[in-house]
Design an enzyme around this catalytic site. Structure first.
Site, PDB file in Angstrom:
ATOM      1  N   ARG A   1       6.419 -40.967  24.793  1.00 53.74           N
ATOM      2  CA  ARG A   1       5.469 -42.036  24.473  1.00 53.74           C
ATOM      3  C   ARG A   1       5.964 -43.390  24.952  1.00 53.74           C
ATOM      4  NH1 ARG A   1       4.283 -42.844  18.251  1.00 53.74           N
ATOM      5  NH2 ARG A   1       3.265 -40.832  18.539  1.00 53.74           N
ATOM      6  N   TYR A   2       7.235 -43.688  24.740  1.00 59.29           N
ATOM      7  CA  TYR A   2       7.818 -44.972  25.118  1.00 59.29           C
ATOM      8  C   TYR A   2       8.576 -44.834  26.434  1.00 59.29           C
ATOM      9  CZ  TYR A   2       6.894 -46.135  20.213  1.00 59.29           C
ATOM     10  OH  TYR A   2       6.303 -46.344  18.994  1.00 59.29           O
TER      11      TYR A   2
ATOM     12  N   ARG B   1      12.625 -43.626  26.030  1.00 57.22           N
ATOM     13  CA  ARG B   1      13.075 -42.654  25.036  1.00 57.22           C
ATOM     14  C   ARG B   1      12.042 -41.549  24.848  1.00 57.22           C
ATOM     15  NH1 ARG B   1      11.730 -47.521  23.420  1.00 57.22           N
ATOM     16  NH2 ARG B   1      10.534 -47.970  21.542  1.00 57.22           N
TER      17      ARG B   1
ATOM     18  N   CYS C   1      11.966 -26.360   8.574  1.00 54.06           N
ATOM     19  CA  CYS C   1      12.446 -27.482   7.763  1.00 54.06           C
ATOM     20  C   CYS C   1      13.090 -26.955   6.485  1.00 54.06           C
ATOM     21  CB  CYS C   1      11.296 -28.412   7.374  1.00 54.06           C
ATOM     22  SG  CYS C   1      10.660 -29.428   8.723  1.00 54.06           S
TER      23      CYS C   1
ATOM     24  N   CYS D   1       7.179 -30.879   3.509  1.00 50.80           N
ATOM     25  CA  CYS D   1       6.520 -32.009   2.861  1.00 50.80           C
ATOM     26  C   CYS D   1       5.008 -31.853   2.971  1.00 50.80           C
ATOM     27  CB  CYS D   1       6.937 -33.320   3.524  1.00 50.80           C
ATOM     28  SG  CYS D   1       8.714 -33.605   3.556  1.00 50.80           S
TER      29      CYS D   1
ATOM     30  N   CYS E   1       3.250 -33.942   5.700  1.00 47.28           N
ATOM     31  CA  CYS E   1       3.789 -33.798   7.059  1.00 47.28           C
ATOM     32  C   CYS E   1       2.745 -34.099   8.127  1.00 47.28           C
ATOM     33  CB  CYS E   1       4.324 -32.374   7.240  1.00 47.28           C
ATOM     34  SG  CYS E   1       4.976 -32.049   8.901  1.00 47.28           S
TER      35      CYS E   1
ATOM     36  N   ARG F   1       3.124 -33.337  11.204  1.00 48.68           N
ATOM     37  CA  ARG F   1       3.253 -32.330  12.264  1.00 48.68           C
ATOM     38  C   ARG F   1       3.010 -30.922  11.720  1.00 48.68           C
ATOM     39  NH1 ARG F   1       8.428 -33.984  14.892  1.00 48.68           N
ATOM     40  NH2 ARG F   1       7.300 -35.883  15.397  1.00 48.68           N
TER      41      ARG F   1
ATOM     42  N   ASP G   1       0.225 -41.538   7.774  1.00 51.69           N
ATOM     43  CA  ASP G   1      -0.613 -41.204   8.927  1.00 51.69           C
ATOM     44  C   ASP G   1      -1.936 -40.581   8.477  1.00 51.69           C
ATOM     45  OD1 ASP G   1       1.305 -42.059  10.752  1.00 51.69           O
ATOM     46  OD2 ASP G   1       2.283 -40.091  10.809  1.00 51.69           O
TER      47      ASP G   1
ATOM     48  N   ASP H   1       2.080 -46.374  12.441  1.00 50.75           N
ATOM     49  CA  ASP H   1       2.166 -45.597  13.676  1.00 50.75           C
ATOM     50  C   ASP H   1       0.733 -45.414  14.140  1.00 50.75           C
ATOM     51  OD1 ASP H   1       3.452 -44.305  15.705  1.00 50.75           O
ATOM     52  OD2 ASP H   1       4.628 -43.001  14.403  1.00 50.75           O
TER      53      ASP H   1
ATOM     54  N   LYS I   1       4.452 -47.582  17.197  1.00 46.04           N
ATOM     55  CA  LYS I   1       4.673 -48.266  15.928  1.00 46.04           C
ATOM     56  C   LYS I   1       4.295 -49.742  16.044  1.00 46.04           C
ATOM     57  CE  LYS I   1       8.586 -45.208  14.977  1.00 46.04           C
ATOM     58  NZ  LYS I   1       8.550 -44.568  16.326  1.00 46.04           N
TER      59      LYS I   1
END
Length: 384
Positions: free
Chosen positions: A90-91, A94, A103, A107, A110, A112, A270, A307, A314
């Protein structure tokens, strides 16, 4: 088998367990399991103090997840920015490197969940194409390992990946995004730490959302990482019923500093399908940030960000500290809501031309003027 692996095996994850342990209707439990599976390891389960508390909300499936039809499966468009499997770019300098689908605890918020828990969606078999992409893209200097949780891998497998990344000359920084210090601190072992030390500089981004998650076990895990030279940053999510209270977040951030973990980001939740019941208003977030600023050390205050949906990255958000701005002065309020005037500098810097997307004349737009004059704004307050 190590202790942390046994605790993963002993996790609550079946429909029968959800019905028995949390008194969830069986039909609802079956639908929730199909939507996004549960995994609650014995350690994190032990942090629950009462039904519906901030720990419970983060890990126990809720029928509200099935009622959210407005959220997105991929709110940040990570898949659209994935040139090869396991990589999101995306950036400019990085990339996000997804290493596993697993995981230590799933969560319920989540972002994702379309991939997490599904080894077909984040596959170890496709790592070679990810390594090749990193080797070919010399502009990449920073790799963020994520998933799932990279620390769900064995020490041996994790080292193979890190060692391979370290062999790429233009990659300077490796970051590991892991929730293990919070949800299963037993994963942070002397053996793991000694292995990771060979590949500095490595930064650890972890994820505590509530002060109850800071325990002697999690403090020890963070201590081991920091003592071994790994900067540890925390990325929290603002969530209704979990931490949408300035006193709760104040306690969390101060306790993080005490165990040498820097509060790095506080995210607005999100727009993820199944997680709408966690979302707060932006005003609530700004109210909390205003209540924190000046009342606790700047070290304890994270960047408050959204985000951006659609892959915009961000975007930092701040309370309105600037009440008025013109060519002569800036009228501001401080953390006590007292008003101050700062005289604008008179120099050529204010006239520098820059390129701005969507601005055809290429000039920095002039500050928006409020309907009231600076004098009128100031007169409403007592200048200190």
């Amino acid at each position: 088998m190590e202790l942390w692996q046994q605790m993963i095996r002993d996790s609550i994850h079946t429909v029968d367990q959800l019905v028995e342990k949390f008194n969830i209707d069986r039909k609802v439990a079956e639908e929730l399991d199909e939507f996004f599976q549960a995994r609650i390891n014995p350690y994190y389960l032990s942090l629950i103090r009462y039904p519906g508390d901030p720990i419970w909300l983060q890990c126990v499936p809720d029928v509200k997840e099935l009622e959210d039809l407005d959220g997105y499966e991929d709110p940040l468009l990570e898949d659209a920015m994935s040139p090869v499997p396991n990589i999101t770019h995306r950036y400019p300098d990085r990339v996000l490197f997804l290493t596993t689908s697993q995981c230590g605890m799933y969560c319920r918020f989540c972002t994702r969940k379309r991939k997490v828990g599904n080894s077909d969606k984040i596959s170890m078999r496709q790592l070679e194409s990810a390594f090749k992409y990193l080797e070919e893209h010399t502009e990449v200097r920073d790799v963020i390992m994520s998933g799932g949780d990279p620390l769900m891998l064995t020490d041996t497998m994790l080292e193979k990946i890190i060692k391979r990344i370290r062999q790429i000359p233009h990659i300077e920084i490796i970051r590991i995004g892991t929730k293990m210090p919070c949800v299963l601190p037993h994963r942070i072992t002397p053996k793991l730490v000694e292995m990771l030390k060979k590949y500095h500089p490595i930064y650890i981004n972890t994820h505590f959302n509530h002060p109850w998650e800071i325990t002697p076990e999690s403090a020890k895990a963070c201590q081991m990482l920091v003592d071994a030279g790994f900067p540890v940053n925390n990325q929290a999510v603002l969530m209704k019923g979990v931490n949408d209270d300035p006193q709760v977040l104040k306690e969390l951030f101060l306790k993080l500093l005490k165990i040498r973990v820097r509060p790095y980001y506080l995210f607005m939740a999100d727009e993820t399908r199944g997680a709408n019941h966690f979302r707060t208003s932006l005003d609530k977030g700004l109210e909390i940030m205003f209540a924190l600023r000046g009342n606790i050390s700047g070290l304890a205050i994270p960047h408050f960000v959204i985000d951006a949906p659609g892959g915009g990255g961000k975007i930092p958000v701040l309370p309105d500290y600037i009440l008025h701005r013109d060519e002569e002065k800036i009228v501001m309020r401080n953390y006590q809501n007292k008003i101050y005037v700062y005289r604008e500098a008179k120099n050529e810097e204010n006239k520098i031309e820059v390129e701005i997307s969507g601005n055809d004349n290429g000039k920095l737009p002039k500050p928006k003027k409020l309907k009231k004059s600076a004098k009128a704004v100031v007169s409403e307050y007592e200048i200190t």
